[in-house]
Scaffold this active site. Sequence first.
Site, PDB file in Angstrom:
ATOM      1  CB  SER A  73      37.503  25.707  32.619  1.00 39.61           C
ATOM      2  OG  SER A  73      38.477  26.566  32.149  1.00 39.61           O
ATOM      3  CG  ASP A 288      40.697  27.176  28.960  1.00 41.16           C
ATOM      4  OD1 ASP A 288      40.238  27.428  27.830  1.00 41.16           O
ATOM      5  OD2 ASP A 288      40.120  27.515  30.013  1.00 41.16           O
ATOM      6  CG  ASP A 292      37.250  30.367  29.023  1.00 46.57           C
ATOM      7  OD1 ASP A 292      38.207  29.599  29.243  1.00 46.57           O
ATOM      8  OD2 ASP A 292      36.390  30.661  29.884  1.00 46.57           O
ATOM      9  CD  GLU A 382      41.119  36.562  35.458  1.00 46.80           C
ATOM     10  OE1 GLU A 382      41.041  36.711  36.685  1.00 46.80           O
ATOM     11  OE2 GLU A 382      40.624  35.602  34.858  1.00 46.80           O
ATOM     12  CB  ALA A 383      48.494  37.004  34.586  1.00 44.34           C
ATOM     13  CG  ASN A 384      43.796  33.358  33.977  1.00 46.73           C
ATOM     14  OD1 ASN A 384      43.347  33.947  32.996  1.00 46.73           O
ATOM     15  ND2 ASN A 384      43.099  33.198  35.090  1.00 46.73           N
ATOM     16  N   PRO A 508      42.411  34.397  49.357  1.00 47.29           N
ATOM     17  CG  PRO A 508      40.246  34.700  50.193  1.00 47.29           C
ATOM     18  CD  PRO A 508      41.516  35.439  49.915  1.00 47.29           C
ATOM     19  CB  SER A 509      41.606  29.706  45.883  1.00 44.12           C
ATOM     20  OG  SER A 509      40.805  29.114  44.883  1.00 44.12           O
ATOM     21  NE  ARG A 516      44.411  30.198  43.346  1.00 43.75           N
ATOM     22  CZ  ARG A 516      44.353  28.866  43.275  1.00 43.75           C
ATOM     23  NH1 ARG A 516      45.382  28.144  43.673  1.00 43.75           N
ATOM     24  NH2 ARG A 516      43.281  28.258  42.830  1.00 43.75           N
TER      25      ARG A 516
HETATM   26  C1  16G Z   1      37.849  31.368  37.765  1.00 43.48           C
HETATM   27  C2  16G Z   1      37.642  32.667  37.028  1.00 43.48           C
HETATM   28  C3  16G Z   1      38.951  33.222  36.543  1.00 43.48           C
HETATM   29  C4  16G Z   1      39.913  33.371  37.697  1.00 43.48           C
HETATM   30  C5  16G Z   1      40.040  32.087  38.459  1.00 43.48           C
HETATM   31  C6  16G Z   1      40.795  32.324  39.739  1.00 43.48           C
HETATM   32  C7  16G Z   1      35.730  33.209  35.652  1.00 43.48           C
HETATM   33  C8  16G Z   1      34.913  32.813  34.470  1.00 43.48           C
HETATM   34  N1  16G Z   1      36.763  32.446  35.888  1.00 43.48           N
HETATM   35  O1  16G Z   1      38.360  30.382  36.900  1.00 43.48           O
HETATM   36  O2  16G Z   1      38.694  34.457  35.968  1.00 43.48           O
HETATM   37  O3  16G Z   1      41.179  33.754  37.244  1.00 43.48           O
HETATM   38  O4  16G Z   1      38.747  31.622  38.811  1.00 43.48           O
HETATM   39  O5  16G Z   1      40.803  31.174  40.495  1.00 43.48           O
HETATM   40  O6  16G Z   1      35.458  34.176  36.330  1.00 43.48           O
HETATM   41  P1  16G Z   1      41.203  31.219  42.025  1.00 43.48           P
HETATM   42  O7  16G Z   1      40.219  32.106  42.733  1.00 43.48           O
HETATM   43  O8  16G Z   1      41.147  29.800  42.460  1.00 43.48           O
HETATM   44  O9  16G Z   1      42.592  31.770  42.107  1.00 43.48           O
HETATM   45 MG    MG Z   2      38.256  28.068  30.572  1.00 46.78          MG
END
Ligand code: 16G
Ligand code: MG
Length: 554
Positions: A73, A288, A292, A382-384, A508-509, A516
């Site tokens: 990604s 990205d 996606d 998602e905001a992202n 937690p991430s 985070r």
């Molecule tokens: C992954 C997730 C995404 C989420 C991100 C959060 C999928 C396909 N992707 O990239 O949706 O926003 O993790 O990352 O589910 P974090 O847990 O490190 O904050």
């Molecule tokens: Mg992606």
Amino acid sequence: MASRKVVALPVDTIAEYAARHPKAPHLHFSYGTAGFRTLGVVLDSVLFRVGILAALRSKRLDGKTIGVMITASHNPEEDNGVKLVDPRGEMLEAAWENHATTLANASNEEFLDVLRQFVQTARIDLSKPSRVVYGRDTRPTGEGLVQALRDGLAAIGAEGRDAGITTTPIVHYLVKAINTKGTKQEYGEDSEEGYFEKMSEAFRKLVSGRARIPQLIVDCANGVGAPIVKKMTEYLGETLPIVLVNTAIDTPGALNHNCGADFVKTRQTLPPSLHGMMKPGQRACSFDGDADRLMYYFIDERGYFAMLDGDKIAALVAAFIVDLARLAGLADKVKVGVVQTAYANGASTKYLSERLPVRCVPTGVKHLHHAAEQFDIGVYFEANGHGTVLFSPSTIERLETHEPSTPAQSTALKHLNNLVQLINQTVGDALSDMLLVEVVLAHKAYSAIEWNSLYSDLPNRLVKVYVPNRNVFKTEDAERRLVSPAGLQPKIEELARRYDGGRSFVRPSGTEDVVRVYSEAVLRSQADELAFRVAGLVYDEAGGDLNRRPKEFL
Ligand code: 16G
Ligand code: MG
């Protein structure tokens, strides 16, 4: 010990192939929210085993086609990863995430035993066929990893189909198209061309008769979006004038570097390569690395950068769909809802809640997707920038069969039916979402500036804190509250109360070894201050790493 069915695992063949893909003893792999993801060069054994696992999943599901996407990604170019796609084009069932982790971590000596045992406990009938479709993004390690995957498929005798270098959402599309072929729910031609045709045809219908769409700049993150959007432009012709930037898929180190949706969202700024290119008010968007996620943005008259993120897309799209449902005479029959996460800007939640039901779920596509399925039409983002719109099977049928009573109803209904075709309902898809945004802007005759003014984002800040063990951080209420470490949550709330519009949460991430911290407040300086003070709390409570003070932004 084989039970009733006498088809056994081809252990000799598997052993022979497995010897070419040994697992390094010191490595541990984990199938997380985004599948396996780490340095590309260490993933060979994982891909081999994922090939076998995908084949077994297919056998378990009676020979339905399973998807495999090789990508990391938005991560840097040296990373890579792999995730599996279930038969309806959705993310792999959660229980199998654990099986994937177990298989990936078995030592070379134990591997066959672990596999045998898994086949038995998961009650997999080995006499069933197995079919797997796979694709990869543009990363340099991709080609070798595809070879390892193919060896896994060959070792167990699965039928593989190579989708080549393509986007994650196209692999999801293909899986659904293959598995619905010849059924009443046929999703589309099971080919890349089928994907382009389905989407471009719907787009043309939706924008026909509208004013000419002004030029759109598309930042492809130097990734797979570049060749894919380029192909799509041939199908779209004049209907959507696109300028492609960051298309250097063969330049080492370029992927996601200073560009792409994640760069834009986390830095809240323009990719440097776009400086000087954009006229005030002109729309640009970033994909990205596996296409996606989508971010829109523009530069205003005063030269300020304005970002139109996943929340703004959700607001634009959800309000449009609600309007169409009403115009089609279906307001009381089709329930439209929105799903967000705690990261959604508070102003977007307020805007949306005033118009339709909004649900908040934990981070990760599978949670959003699942919750969106509970609505007749579920919009999730998602905001992202990852998100899509789901139309329930009964809603699709209703839209197809509903008898409009006025020409206006008939037009709105037609638009809704075309949206069903335009939107990739398997997963967030930057290309499909981009076309969707363009459709709504064309219908509303909105410029980026008008779109942006639907509501004003509350200033927000994301900080990450390195702690010795992020697993001590446990959350509830869709990640909005911490239950552990005990006593931390009241302190966060106490801090947040001191700021006008203050809101902060800690989680937690799922993808990195960090915790985070998110904060928002009415004033930028206060959002920043709140984030740093909460990060300080986390740091003090959990013994943050002294060498990595909470100064880094996500
Ligand atoms: C992954 C997730 C995404 C989420 C991100 C959060 C999928 C396909 N992707 O990239 O949706 O926003 O993790 O990352 O589910 P974090 O847990 O490190 O904050
Ligand atoms: Mg992606």
